[in-house]
Scaffold this active site. Structure first.
Site, mmCIF file in Angstrom:
data_model
loop_
_atom_site.group_PDB
_atom_site.id
_atom_site.type_symbol
_atom_site.label_atom_id
_atom_site.label_comp_id
_atom_site.label_asym_id
_atom_site.label_seq_id
_atom_site.Cartn_x
_atom_site.Cartn_y
_atom_site.Cartn_z
ATOM 1 C CB ALA A 8 68.185 -17.548 -3.873
ATOM 2 N N GLY A 40 64.160 -12.054 2.228
ATOM 3 C CA GLY A 40 65.470 -11.555 1.808
ATOM 4 C C GLY A 40 66.304 -12.616 1.124
ATOM 5 C CB CYS A 41 67.067 -16.104 2.029
ATOM 6 S SG CYS A 41 67.889 -15.733 3.603
ATOM 7 C CB THR A 42 63.078 -15.621 -1.639
ATOM 8 O OG1 THR A 42 62.768 -16.674 -0.714
ATOM 9 C CG2 THR A 42 62.425 -15.902 -2.976
#
Length: 157
Positions: A51, A46-48
């Protein structure tokens, strides 16, 4: 959930980025709008996605006179690997002791797969050139985050 409130001056901070350079929130005052987003952990799915969405719209953020700062509890060395792997090109800030996350009210009890633990609640703060909080996005959708932020900025600045 958040201690920060719309209309208030954004709480100041100074944190190391992925290149061990100190980034001061106050250095943007009077110059640019800011998007400050908190995310749980570098290099997770999710963070990738979140970003990379910001990375893909970097030119649009520049046109809107908006700088992006992303904050997680990861060490600068881990943030550098994340930046290098995905060629992110914006400031990833290390809040290892989660003091800034606590100040912004996004360090809280989380539940995942029957386990409870303290961690970052994914949240985005939009700050105007005068340093005031103008929008807080809670329950962020990582897939539409960049569009949600850009749409808000276009409609309100």
């Amino acid at each position: 959930m958040t201690f920060s409130k719309i209309g208030n001056v954004a709480p100041d901070f100074s944190l190391l980025n992925q290149e061990n350079k100190v980034i001061h929130l106050k250095s943007f005052k009077g110059k640019q709008n800011l998007v400050v987003y908190f995310y749980p952990k570098a290099s997770t799915p999710g963070c990738t996605v979140q970003a990379c969405g910001i990375r893909d719209y970097a030119e649009e953020f520049r046109r809107l006179n908006t700088h992006v700062l992303a904050i997680s509890p990861d060490a600068p060395s881990k943030l550098l690997k994340f930046d290098n792997k995905y060629n992110l090109g914006f400031d990833l800030l290390s809040d290892e002791d989660h003091a800034v996350a606590e100040t912004y009210g996004v360090w809280a009890l989380k539940k995942f797969m029957g386990r409870e633990f303290m961690g970052i609640i994914r949240t985005t703060f939009i700050i105007n050139e005068s340093g005031r909080l103008v929008k807080i996005l809670e329950k962020v959708n990582t897939k539409t985050h960049n569009d949600d932020v850009i749409d808000y900025i276009k409609g309100n600045f």
